[in-house]
Design an enzyme around this catalytic site. Structure first.
Site, mmCIF file in Angstrom:
data_model
loop_
_atom_site.group_PDB
_atom_site.id
_atom_site.type_symbol
_atom_site.label_atom_id
_atom_site.label_comp_id
_atom_site.label_asym_id
_atom_site.label_seq_id
_atom_site.Cartn_x
_atom_site.Cartn_y
_atom_site.Cartn_z
ATOM 1 N N LEU A 223 -8.055 -34.115 -27.106
ATOM 2 C CA LEU A 223 -7.868 -35.067 -26.005
ATOM 3 C C LEU A 223 -8.030 -34.424 -24.638
ATOM 4 O O LEU A 223 -8.128 -35.139 -23.639
ATOM 5 C CB LEU A 223 -6.471 -35.703 -26.061
ATOM 6 C CG LEU A 223 -6.208 -36.675 -27.203
ATOM 7 C CD1 LEU A 223 -5.645 -35.943 -28.412
ATOM 8 C CD2 LEU A 223 -5.252 -37.776 -26.791
ATOM 9 N N THR B 208 -13.851 -42.485 -24.721
ATOM 10 C CA THR B 208 -13.548 -43.675 -23.936
ATOM 11 C C THR B 208 -14.625 -44.754 -24.114
ATOM 12 O O THR B 208 -15.782 -44.437 -24.410
ATOM 13 C CB THR B 208 -13.465 -43.286 -22.447
ATOM 14 O OG1 THR B 208 -13.506 -44.445 -21.644
ATOM 15 C CG2 THR B 208 -14.636 -42.402 -22.029
ATOM 16 N N ASP B 209 -14.259 -46.007 -23.852
ATOM 17 C CA ASP B 209 -15.260 -47.084 -23.868
ATOM 18 C C ASP B 209 -16.188 -47.006 -22.658
ATOM 19 O O ASP B 209 -17.227 -47.673 -22.631
ATOM 20 C CB ASP B 209 -14.584 -48.467 -23.939
ATOM 21 C CG ASP B 209 -13.699 -48.795 -22.743
ATOM 22 O OD1 ASP B 209 -13.465 -47.895 -21.899
ATOM 23 O OD2 ASP B 209 -13.240 -49.951 -22.650
ATOM 24 N N GLU B 210 -15.818 -46.175 -21.664
ATOM 25 C CA GLU B 210 -16.640 -46.120 -20.449
ATOM 26 C C GLU B 210 -18.017 -45.522 -20.713
ATOM 27 O O GLU B 210 -18.925 -45.677 -19.902
ATOM 28 C CB GLU B 210 -15.904 -45.351 -19.342
ATOM 29 C CG GLU B 210 -14.588 -46.012 -18.979
ATOM 30 C CD GLU B 210 -13.981 -45.528 -17.672
ATOM 31 O OE1 GLU B 210 -14.728 -45.080 -16.793
ATOM 32 O OE2 GLU B 210 -12.748 -45.617 -17.547
ATOM 33 N N TYR C 283 -17.398 -39.053 -14.569
ATOM 34 C CA TYR C 283 -16.424 -38.987 -15.670
ATOM 35 C C TYR C 283 -17.043 -39.497 -16.961
ATOM 36 O O TYR C 283 -17.063 -38.806 -17.987
ATOM 37 C CB TYR C 283 -15.170 -39.807 -15.329
ATOM 38 C CG TYR C 283 -14.311 -40.108 -16.545
ATOM 39 C CD1 TYR C 283 -13.674 -39.086 -17.252
ATOM 40 C CD2 TYR C 283 -14.152 -41.422 -17.016
ATOM 41 C CE1 TYR C 283 -12.905 -39.349 -18.375
ATOM 42 C CE2 TYR C 283 -13.376 -41.696 -18.141
ATOM 43 C CZ TYR C 283 -12.759 -40.657 -18.823
ATOM 44 O OH TYR C 283 -12.008 -40.925 -19.941
ATOM 45 N N LYS D 26 -18.047 -37.545 -20.487
ATOM 46 C CA LYS D 26 -17.483 -37.898 -21.800
ATOM 47 C C LYS D 26 -18.615 -38.246 -22.775
ATOM 48 O O LYS D 26 -18.572 -37.884 -23.949
ATOM 49 C CB LYS D 26 -16.509 -39.075 -21.678
ATOM 50 C CG LYS D 26 -15.213 -38.758 -20.965
ATOM 51 C CD LYS D 26 -14.342 -37.733 -21.689
ATOM 52 C CE LYS D 26 -13.754 -38.256 -22.985
ATOM 53 N NZ LYS D 26 -12.793 -37.264 -23.567
HETATM 54 N N1 LIG Z 1 -6.388 -42.916 -20.013
HETATM 55 C C1 LIG Z 1 -7.195 -43.799 -20.603
HETATM 56 O O1 LIG Z 1 -7.118 -45.001 -20.339
HETATM 57 C C2 LIG Z 1 -8.196 -43.335 -21.638
HETATM 58 C C3 LIG Z 1 -8.894 -44.302 -22.371
HETATM 59 C C4 LIG Z 1 -9.780 -43.880 -23.379
HETATM 60 C C5 LIG Z 1 -9.954 -42.532 -23.624
HETATM 61 N N2 LIG Z 1 -9.286 -41.608 -22.886
HETATM 62 C C6 LIG Z 1 -9.486 -40.185 -23.215
HETATM 63 O O2 LIG Z 1 -8.267 -39.715 -23.790
HETATM 64 C C7 LIG Z 1 -8.047 -38.363 -23.442
HETATM 65 C C8 LIG Z 1 -6.684 -38.216 -22.776
HETATM 66 O O3 LIG Z 1 -6.638 -39.043 -21.612
HETATM 67 P P1 LIG Z 1 -5.353 -39.056 -20.680
HETATM 68 O O4 LIG Z 1 -5.374 -40.306 -19.909
HETATM 69 O O5 LIG Z 1 -4.160 -38.713 -21.471
HETATM 70 O O6 LIG Z 1 -5.690 -37.840 -19.703
HETATM 71 P P2 LIG Z 1 -4.737 -37.029 -18.717
HETATM 72 O O7 LIG Z 1 -5.578 -36.710 -17.524
HETATM 73 O O8 LIG Z 1 -3.439 -37.731 -18.535
HETATM 74 O O9 LIG Z 1 -4.413 -35.684 -19.528
HETATM 75 C C9 LIG Z 1 -5.374 -34.695 -19.777
HETATM 76 C C10 LIG Z 1 -4.655 -33.469 -20.326
HETATM 77 O O10 LIG Z 1 -5.644 -32.464 -20.608
HETATM 78 C C11 LIG Z 1 -5.232 -31.236 -20.072
HETATM 79 N N3 LIG Z 1 -6.428 -30.460 -19.735
HETATM 80 C C12 LIG Z 1 -7.349 -30.733 -18.763
HETATM 81 N N4 LIG Z 1 -8.289 -29.782 -18.742
HETATM 82 C C13 LIG Z 1 -7.986 -28.924 -19.752
HETATM 83 C C14 LIG Z 1 -8.609 -27.729 -20.240
HETATM 84 N N5 LIG Z 1 -9.741 -27.259 -19.684
HETATM 85 N N6 LIG Z 1 -8.044 -27.092 -21.288
HETATM 86 C C15 LIG Z 1 -6.896 -27.556 -21.848
HETATM 87 N N7 LIG Z 1 -6.264 -28.657 -21.398
HETATM 88 C C16 LIG Z 1 -6.797 -29.331 -20.360
HETATM 89 C C17 LIG Z 1 -4.401 -31.591 -18.853
HETATM 90 O O11 LIG Z 1 -3.524 -30.536 -18.475
HETATM 91 C C18 LIG Z 1 -3.669 -32.830 -19.337
HETATM 92 O O12 LIG Z 1 -2.467 -32.495 -19.993
HETATM 93 C C19 LIG Z 1 -9.204 -37.955 -22.537
HETATM 94 O O13 LIG Z 1 -10.154 -37.275 -23.335
HETATM 95 C C20 LIG Z 1 -9.761 -39.268 -22.030
HETATM 96 O O14 LIG Z 1 -11.134 -39.171 -21.760
HETATM 97 C C21 LIG Z 1 -8.404 -41.980 -21.895
#
Ligand SMILES: NC(=O)c1ccc[n+]([C@@H]2O[C@H](COP(=O)([O-])OP(=O)(O)OC[C@H]3O[C@@H](n4cnc5c(N)ncnc54)[C@H](O)[C@@H]3O)[C@@H](O)[C@H]2O)c1
Length: 356
Positions: free
Chosen positions: A80, A133-135, A159, A163
């Protein structure tokens, strides 16, 4: 299973870690760089759990990741870790390229080397689950059918492009090297512990402080919302029951216009925390210049995961939003620590690294 979760200190990652520890018997190693988005206070309730460990590491540090894999001996990786905020990707795309593309490549290589060395039975059972993500599917016209797993990729922002690139790498590592991967593409998440830079928590906290509630453009952009704990359950279903090489779209059947989301938050706050000597929170809504390249609509067809893996969301948007508003009202300390930056300075006593 022994599951290595990357990005477990983030919004969705922390929900997943809490879910795995509270609702399964799996062992969890949370590998996270702790960028601004990583917050160990979101894991305070499970930090001392006997099946939980934390390791601060960058997914791009292949040697450190390889060492963590060798020591923890995971049966699965749930990936993630990412830079996740679209506005930040517009202001500074470099970190998105580095973590989401180069970092995922590096993690894939460390995982492939580890996987190749596993004994036959464990190599067969190993899974690399990439969370996306759906994006990646881009902009959807008002009347168009929701995104399915075969919708062509057409990302709009740095972004979503980063992804999309990582999704392609993960598929290529299966096709070329045979790494047993799974992918899931999810719609917008909301719920407890989300950083106040994202729409729903930003609106809640600004409203409570009497600040304007910024809405991009005309506020008619449609997103398909999913409660974060429903996403965590879906990830476990995909990991444990999904077919290798397959992609699963995850969504909550909750398409809403951004303006309607903010209005719903105002209505809930009017009920749960009414303003003193003032009218509705809706008076604070303020339209601001639209985000460049802003997609008008995302919508997910989650039929495949529902049919094949038996997952359905438990929350409606109304029930999930009420829980979320309630959570923020009850956890203003967590919010204050994020807003004043103290969450980054604090080190929770229960940090556990492999071997510690
Ligand atoms: N938030 C949404 O609505 C959503 C929807 C669909 C998919 N996603 C995907 O789900 C995943 C998590 O999203 P989120 O909203 O929890 O993100 P977030 O930004 O809240 O958390 C990201 C986490 O990754 C860690 N991180 C960042 N760079 C890093 C690195 N180089 N090495 C190790 N750790 C690292 C950060 O410290 C953080 O804890 C992402 O891959 C995102 O693309 C998010």
């Amino acid at each position: 299973m022994r599951i290595l979760v990357t990005g477990g200190a983030g919004f969705i990652g922390s929900a997943l870690v809490r879910h795995l520890l509270n609702h399964s018997e799996h062992q969890v190693l949370n590998l996270d760089k702790l960028t601004y988005a990583g917050n160990l206070e979101s894991l305070a309730g499970v930090a001392g759990h006997p099946r939980y460990r934390f390791l601060r590491a960058d997914i791009g540090d292949q040697a450190k990741v390889a060492q963590a894999l060798a020591e923890f001996q995971p049966d699965a990786i749930l990936h993630l870790a990412a830079e996740s905020h679209v506005d930040r990707s517009i202001d500074g795309p470099a970190a998105f390229i580095q973590t989401n593309i180069v970092g995922t490549y590096s993690l894939l290589e460390a995982s492939r080397a580890y996987w190749l060395d596993l004994p036959e039975a464990r190599r067969q059972a190993f899974r690399f689950h990439h969370v996306s993500t759906d994006e990646v599917y881009g902009d959807l016209h008002a009347g168009a059918a929701p995104f399915s797993e075969t919708t062509p990729y057409a990302p709009s922002s740095p972004y979503s492009a980063s992804k999309a690139a990582s999704d392609h790498l993960v598929r290529a590592w299966q096709r070329t090297y045979g790494v047993p991967v799974l992918l899931s593409n999810c719609s917008n998440n909301y719920g407890p512990y989300q950083f106040p830079e994202k729409l729903i928590p930003l609106a809640i906290l600004n409203a409570l402080e009497g600040k304007p509630l910024p809405v991009y453009g005309d506020g008619q952009q449609v997103r398909d919302w999913l409660y974060v704990e429903d996403h965590a359950r879906a990830l476990v279903q995909v990991l444990t029951r999904g077919q290798v090489g397959e992609t699963y779209n995850i969504g909550g059947h909750s398409q809403r216009k951004n303006l309607d989301v903010v209005r719903s938050i105002c209505t809930l706050l009017d009920e749960l925390a009414p303003r003193q000597h003032a009218g509705s929170y809706q008076e604070l809504i303020s339209f601001v210049a639209d985000r460049p390249g802003h997609d008008r609509r995302y919508a997910i067809d989650a039929g495949k995961i529902e049919r094949e893996l038996g997952w359905t969301p438990q929350e409606t948007f109304e029930s999930g939003l009420r829980k979320t508003v309630r959570w923020y009202l009850d956890n203003l300390d967590w919010c204050r620590h994020v807003q004043d930056g103290s969450y980054r300075r604090e080190r929770l006593g229960a940090l556990k690294e492999p071997g510690a």
